[in-house]
Design a protein around this motif. Sequence first.
Motif, mmCIF file in Angstrom:
data_model
loop_
_atom_site.group_PDB
_atom_site.id
_atom_site.type_symbol
_atom_site.label_atom_id
_atom_site.label_comp_id
_atom_site.label_asym_id
_atom_site.label_seq_id
_atom_site.Cartn_x
_atom_site.Cartn_y
_atom_site.Cartn_z
ATOM 1 N N THR A 148 12.683 14.378 -1.613
ATOM 2 C CA THR A 148 11.352 14.778 -0.051
ATOM 3 C C THR A 148 11.900 12.986 -0.006
ATOM 4 O O THR A 148 11.119 12.784 1.165
ATOM 5 N N GLY A 149 12.031 11.862 -0.873
ATOM 6 C CA GLY A 149 11.926 10.747 -0.358
ATOM 7 C C GLY A 149 13.411 10.573 0.748
ATOM 8 O O GLY A 149 13.344 9.354 0.885
ATOM 9 N N ASN A 150 14.105 11.734 0.998
ATOM 10 C CA ASN A 150 15.675 11.338 1.878
ATOM 11 C C ASN A 150 14.801 11.554 2.879
ATOM 12 O O ASN A 150 14.809 12.914 3.596
ATOM 13 N N ARG A 151 15.558 11.161 3.939
ATOM 14 C CA ARG A 151 15.199 10.391 5.419
ATOM 15 C C ARG A 151 15.487 12.271 5.891
ATOM 16 O O ARG A 151 14.864 12.752 7.256
ATOM 17 N N ALA A 152 16.896 12.469 5.504
ATOM 18 C CA ALA A 152 17.692 13.218 6.245
ATOM 19 C C ALA A 152 16.898 14.803 5.769
ATOM 20 O O ALA A 152 16.422 15.612 6.595
ATOM 21 N N LEU A 153 16.393 15.022 4.581
ATOM 22 C CA LEU A 153 15.462 15.878 4.717
ATOM 23 C C LEU A 153 14.067 16.069 4.715
ATOM 24 O O LEU A 153 13.586 17.362 5.702
ATOM 25 N N GLN A 154 13.588 15.125 5.596
ATOM 26 C CA GLN A 154 12.310 15.033 5.671
ATOM 27 C C GLN A 154 13.263 15.411 7.769
ATOM 28 O O GLN A 154 11.654 16.357 7.725
ATOM 29 N N GLU A 155 13.686 15.115 7.744
ATOM 30 C CA GLU A 155 13.905 15.630 8.945
ATOM 31 C C GLU A 155 14.225 17.036 9.316
ATOM 32 O O GLU A 155 13.593 17.572 10.520
ATOM 33 N N LEU A 156 14.972 17.414 8.129
ATOM 34 C CA LEU A 156 15.184 18.564 8.262
ATOM 35 C C LEU A 156 13.975 19.641 7.396
ATOM 36 O O LEU A 156 13.382 20.463 8.441
ATOM 37 N N LEU A 157 12.544 18.895 7.028
ATOM 38 C CA LEU A 157 11.659 19.920 6.486
ATOM 39 C C LEU A 157 10.678 19.621 7.708
ATOM 40 O O LEU A 157 9.796 20.818 7.757
ATOM 41 N N GLU A 158 10.724 18.978 8.782
ATOM 42 C CA GLU A 158 10.136 18.844 9.895
ATOM 43 C C GLU A 158 10.477 19.291 11.333
ATOM 44 O O GLU A 158 9.790 20.018 11.754
ATOM 45 N N GLY A 159 12.004 19.984 10.891
ATOM 46 C CA GLY A 159 12.356 20.345 12.704
ATOM 47 C C GLY A 159 11.993 21.742 12.448
ATOM 48 O O GLY A 159 12.084 22.183 13.895
ATOM 49 N N GLY A 160 11.752 22.764 10.954
ATOM 50 C CA GLY A 160 11.094 23.654 11.560
ATOM 51 C C GLY A 160 11.939 25.094 12.099
ATOM 52 O O GLY A 160 11.679 26.369 12.561
ATOM 53 N N GLY A 171 4.859 23.496 -5.300
ATOM 54 C CA GLY A 171 4.477 24.493 -4.067
ATOM 55 C C GLY A 171 5.424 25.757 -3.736
ATOM 56 O O GLY A 171 4.731 26.516 -2.779
ATOM 57 N N TYR A 172 6.037 26.409 -4.607
ATOM 58 C CA TYR A 172 6.564 27.338 -4.420
ATOM 59 C C TYR A 172 5.955 28.407 -4.245
ATOM 60 O O TYR A 172 5.141 28.440 -5.409
ATOM 61 N N ARG A 173 5.818 29.842 -3.686
ATOM 62 C CA ARG A 173 4.728 30.253 -3.928
ATOM 63 C C ARG A 173 5.623 31.970 -4.235
ATOM 64 O O ARG A 173 5.447 33.597 -4.404
ATOM 65 N N GLY A 190 0.827 -0.935 0.155
ATOM 66 C CA GLY A 190 -0.372 0.051 -0.175
ATOM 67 C C GLY A 190 0.356 1.451 0.151
ATOM 68 O O GLY A 190 2.252 1.042 0.675
ATOM 69 N N LYS A 191 0.079 2.760 -0.337
ATOM 70 C CA LYS A 191 0.873 3.485 -0.897
ATOM 71 C C LYS A 191 1.296 4.322 1.046
ATOM 72 O O LYS A 191 0.610 4.265 2.043
ATOM 73 N N LYS A 192 2.901 4.680 1.547
ATOM 74 C CA LYS A 192 2.803 5.064 2.111
ATOM 75 C C LYS A 192 2.874 6.733 2.400
ATOM 76 O O LYS A 192 2.497 7.054 1.606
ATOM 77 N N THR A 193 2.876 6.779 3.497
ATOM 78 C CA THR A 193 1.988 7.661 4.441
ATOM 79 C C THR A 193 2.829 9.126 3.636
ATOM 80 O O THR A 193 4.256 8.622 4.533
ATOM 81 N N ALA A 194 2.678 10.219 2.834
ATOM 82 C CA ALA A 194 3.747 10.586 2.562
ATOM 83 C C ALA A 194 4.458 12.174 3.541
ATOM 84 O O ALA A 194 3.348 12.335 4.563
ATOM 85 N N GLY A 195 5.270 12.292 3.790
ATOM 86 C CA GLY A 195 6.007 12.973 4.747
ATOM 87 C C GLY A 195 5.593 14.577 4.069
ATOM 88 O O GLY A 195 4.960 14.887 3.092
ATOM 89 N N PRO A 196 6.436 15.761 5.287
ATOM 90 C CA PRO A 196 6.448 17.088 4.289
ATOM 91 C C PRO A 196 6.949 16.889 2.623
ATOM 92 O O PRO A 196 7.462 16.618 1.701
ATOM 93 N N GLY A 197 6.299 18.321 1.816
ATOM 94 C CA GLY A 197 6.959 18.118 0.816
ATOM 95 C C GLY A 197 7.358 19.422 0.452
ATOM 96 O O GLY A 197 7.033 19.818 1.874
ATOM 97 N N LEU A 198 7.891 19.843 -0.795
ATOM 98 C CA LEU A 198 8.593 21.063 -0.371
ATOM 99 C C LEU A 198 7.674 22.646 -0.186
ATOM 100 O O LEU A 198 8.336 23.515 -0.456
ATOM 101 N N ASP A 199 5.928 21.968 -0.423
ATOM 102 C CA ASP A 199 5.806 23.257 0.010
ATOM 103 C C ASP A 199 5.589 24.267 1.658
ATOM 104 O O ASP A 199 5.211 25.294 1.792
ATOM 105 N N VAL A 200 6.113 22.939 2.090
ATOM 106 C CA VAL A 200 5.966 23.400 3.504
ATOM 107 C C VAL A 200 7.584 24.576 3.338
ATOM 108 O O VAL A 200 7.115 25.110 5.004
#
Length: 250
Positions: free
Chosen positions: A231-243, A53-55, A9-19
């Motif tokens: 965005t499939g890279n775990r380190a980047l996901q950590e960075l995007l989630e870190g705020g 997602g860039y504005r 099944g499809k994995k739950t996606a983490g943050p995208g570049l739109d954040v």
Amino acid sequence: MGIFKQLFGKKTAGPGLDVLEIDLHSHLIPGIDDGAKDLADSLALVRGLADLGYRKCITTPHIMSDAFRNTPEIILGGLETLREALKDEGIEVEIEAAAEYYLDEAFLEKIESEELMSFGGEKKYVLFETSYVAKPMSLEGTIFKLKAKGYTPVLAHPERYQYFWELKDVTPIAELRERGALMQVNLTSFAGTRGKRASWIAESMVKHDLVDFVGTDIHRTAQLEALRRSTGNRALQELLEGGKLLNKGL
């Protein structure tokens, strides 16, 4: 849920570049460096960034005395042309411009005369790059001079410099940051487009909390797919989630 869906099944996606909302490193102005070749190319690049997602994009043409002798007048003229085209096409992405300076004698002269194109308002961020092969002897001194003139230096894509590749850790990058240089990592490095060593440095910089900005550094539409894959890279996901990234404050 059936076992098949559990396995495939499809994995739950983490943050995208739109954040991120805002990009601070790109080559979108047509015909003035090694980025967009013409206006159609520029529009395709901005559409692609909008789809991610860039504005807002702060585009940063090269200023390099032996290759791209751009001036603020050339850059700002191209910026207005691009803005008009975006308006005509109904592409709702805000565009500003600064520059990506190459660390050479001309750059040092511009620092002294305070003629630099910066971004970030009162922060006066200045994006600069160096030789990919040899570490400039003037690197630390340049950081000091920028700060002394009231600028905030931002080193572009440190993970790509080969003089860091042979090192066992990212301590030299941390030392430059302690001197006052903020660090901007390219998103595509997390997708592996610059090789394993650049990816390792990018991921190690995340681990040691050394990344202040991430940027697309986009030159051509072929890079859009790598940006999506990053965005499939775990380190980047950590960075995007870190705020902690500073992109949104631009």
